[in-house]
Scaffold this motif. Sequence first.
Motif, mmCIF file in Angstrom:
data_model
loop_
_atom_site.group_PDB
_atom_site.id
_atom_site.type_symbol
_atom_site.label_atom_id
_atom_site.label_comp_id
_atom_site.label_asym_id
_atom_site.label_seq_id
_atom_site.Cartn_x
_atom_site.Cartn_y
_atom_site.Cartn_z
ATOM 1 N N TYR A 1 27.026 40.423 36.779
ATOM 2 C CA TYR A 1 26.733 41.595 37.593
ATOM 3 C C TYR A 1 25.557 41.256 38.514
ATOM 4 N N THR A 2 25.660 41.601 39.788
ATOM 5 C CA THR A 2 24.599 41.264 40.738
ATOM 6 C C THR A 2 23.939 42.489 41.374
ATOM 7 N N SER A 55 29.394 48.796 40.112
ATOM 8 C CA SER A 55 28.593 47.600 40.322
ATOM 9 C C SER A 55 29.395 46.524 41.030
ATOM 10 N N GLU A 56 28.667 45.579 41.573
ATOM 11 C CA GLU A 56 29.254 44.410 42.221
ATOM 12 C C GLU A 56 28.881 43.178 41.419
ATOM 13 N N GLY A 57 29.775 42.211 41.369
ATOM 14 C CA GLY A 57 29.458 41.001 40.631
ATOM 15 C C GLY A 57 30.447 39.897 40.900
ATOM 16 N N TRP A 103 33.179 36.865 39.060
ATOM 17 C CA TRP A 103 33.995 36.529 37.891
ATOM 18 C C TRP A 103 35.133 35.637 38.352
ATOM 19 N N ASN A 104 35.738 34.934 37.407
ATOM 20 C CA ASN A 104 36.896 34.084 37.700
ATOM 21 C C ASN A 104 36.632 33.123 38.859
ATOM 22 N N GLY A 105 35.726 32.196 38.609
ATOM 23 C CA GLY A 105 35.449 31.189 39.631
ATOM 24 C C GLY A 105 34.553 31.671 40.747
ATOM 25 N N GLY A 106 33.696 32.630 40.459
ATOM 26 C CA GLY A 106 32.749 33.100 41.458
ATOM 27 C C GLY A 106 33.307 34.105 42.442
ATOM 28 N N LYS A 107 34.525 34.586 42.190
ATOM 29 C CA LYS A 107 35.108 35.583 43.099
ATOM 30 C C LYS A 107 34.388 36.922 42.923
ATOM 31 N N LYS A 108 34.164 37.608 44.016
ATOM 32 C CA LYS A 108 33.462 38.884 43.976
ATOM 33 C C LYS A 108 34.383 39.972 43.422
ATOM 34 N N HIS A 109 33.823 40.787 42.559
ATOM 35 C CA HIS A 109 34.575 41.863 41.925
ATOM 36 C C HIS A 109 33.795 43.175 41.968
ATOM 37 N N ALA A 110 34.551 44.266 41.914
ATOM 38 C CA ALA A 110 33.963 45.593 41.699
ATOM 39 C C ALA A 110 34.120 45.926 40.220
ATOM 40 N N PHE A 111 33.027 46.346 39.586
ATOM 41 C CA PHE A 111 33.025 46.702 38.175
ATOM 42 C C PHE A 111 32.747 48.205 38.049
ATOM 43 N N TYR A 112 33.736 48.948 37.571
ATOM 44 C CA TYR A 112 33.565 50.365 37.281
ATOM 45 C C TYR A 112 33.460 50.510 35.768
ATOM 46 N N ASP A 113 32.315 50.996 35.277
ATOM 47 C CA ASP A 113 32.089 51.156 33.840
ATOM 48 C C ASP A 113 31.773 52.603 33.525
ATOM 49 N N LEU A 114 32.554 53.192 32.616
ATOM 50 C CA LEU A 114 32.299 54.555 32.159
ATOM 51 C C LEU A 114 31.767 54.490 30.733
ATOM 52 N N PHE A 115 30.592 55.096 30.515
ATOM 53 C CA PHE A 115 29.951 55.097 29.207
ATOM 54 C C PHE A 115 29.873 56.519 28.657
ATOM 55 N N GLU A 156 39.191 42.703 41.767
ATOM 56 C CA GLU A 156 38.698 41.697 42.706
ATOM 57 C C GLU A 156 38.559 42.318 44.093
ATOM 58 N N ILE A 157 37.493 41.957 44.790
ATOM 59 C CA ILE A 157 37.259 42.461 46.137
ATOM 60 C C ILE A 157 37.995 41.575 47.127
ATOM 61 N N PRO A 158 38.960 42.119 47.849
ATOM 62 C CA PRO A 158 39.745 41.289 48.769
ATOM 63 C C PRO A 158 38.947 40.879 49.997
ATOM 64 N N THR A 159 39.358 39.781 50.594
ATOM 65 C CA THR A 159 38.692 39.280 51.808
ATOM 66 C C THR A 159 39.657 39.177 52.985
ATOM 67 N N GLU A 160 40.943 39.395 52.736
ATOM 68 C CA GLU A 160 41.940 39.301 53.797
ATOM 69 C C GLU A 160 42.772 40.578 53.859
#
Length: 297
Positions: free
Chosen positions: A231-232, A248-250, A252-264, A280-284
Motif C-alpha cells: 500500500y502506498t 487506497s492505492e498500491g 501488487w503482481n509485479g509492481g502493477k498499480k492497484h486500487a485496494f478497497y477495504d471494508l472493516f 488493477e488500475i488500467p493504463t490503456e
Amino acid sequence: MKKVITVFVLAGILASCNTSKTNATSENNQSKEKTMNNKEIVGTFLGAVAKQDAETMRKFANADYIQHNPFVPSGLEPFIGLLPVLKENGTYAENVRLFQDGDYVFMHNIWHNAKPFGADEMVAFDIIRVDENGKVAEHWDAMTVLVKETASGRTQTDGPTTAEDLDKTEANKALAVSLIEDVLMGKNPSNITEYISAEQYNQHNPQIKDGLNGIVEAVEYLTSQNNMFKYTKIHKVLGEGNFVLTVSEGEWNGGKKHAFYDLFRMKDGKIVEHWDVIQEIPTEGLAHNNGMFGFKN
C-alpha cells in the motif's frame, strides 16, 4: 471491446445527465428531493436504473457528473442508449450494504448474470457523491470476480450489514488509517495486534483464512512468492458507526498499480471483520483522465 462496452454499462448506472424541464411537477419533485437523505437519493436513482426509468435518472443526477470508472466517459445519455444491454443479459445488482458519510454513500454489491463484466457474478464496492443540491455528482468503483470456495469458508459479502456505535465513527476511521499506515504500509507491522482483535477476526478475502494466524500465513506465502502487496497511499476513508471503508492505492503482481478497497467492522476498539475488492488500475483504453481516485475532500 465487449468488456469495455459492458464496463461502460456498469459505470453508467452511476452516471448522470440533463435535468428535466422545469414545470409544476418537477418543482414539486425537486422540493421532495431536498427532504430526502443521501441514501434515499442514491437508492431512488439506482432504482430508476433498474427500471430503465430515464426520466427519473435525469431528475436525480447532474449533467456534469464526474466519472472515475476508467473505461466510462462522462454523461448519462450514451448509457441510457445501452440500458437494453443490461436487460438482455438479465444483469442486476443485489445491494448487500449501504452506508453514508456526509456527502458520500458507499455500497457493497453483488452483480448477478454479470458475464458482460467478465464473470457470471461479480462483487463490487461503489461510492457516490451527492452534491449540495441533492444530485448524484460523482462516482467511484472497483469490482472483482465472486469466488465460490474461500479459504475461510465465508463468502465475500456475508456478515453483519447494519451500522452500530454511530458515535464512534471518527474513532473507527482513525483505527482503520492506523492499521493501514502501520501494517500495510510497513511502518510498524508488529503493531498489528493493536488494531486487529486476537479473539475474533472474520475474513472475507477469498484467499485468506480467519484470524490473525490467517493474515500471518498469507503474508508469509506472498512474501515467499515475492508477491507481497504494498500500500502506498490512502485516498479516502468513509465510515458509518462500526463500518469503515478505505480506498487506497498500491502495488501488487509485479509492481502493477492497484486500487485496494477495504471494508472493516469494528467492535470495542478493535477490527473484527474485513471485506475487500482489489482491482488493477488500467493504463490503456481510458475514457478520461480523472483516474480511479481523485477525491477532493
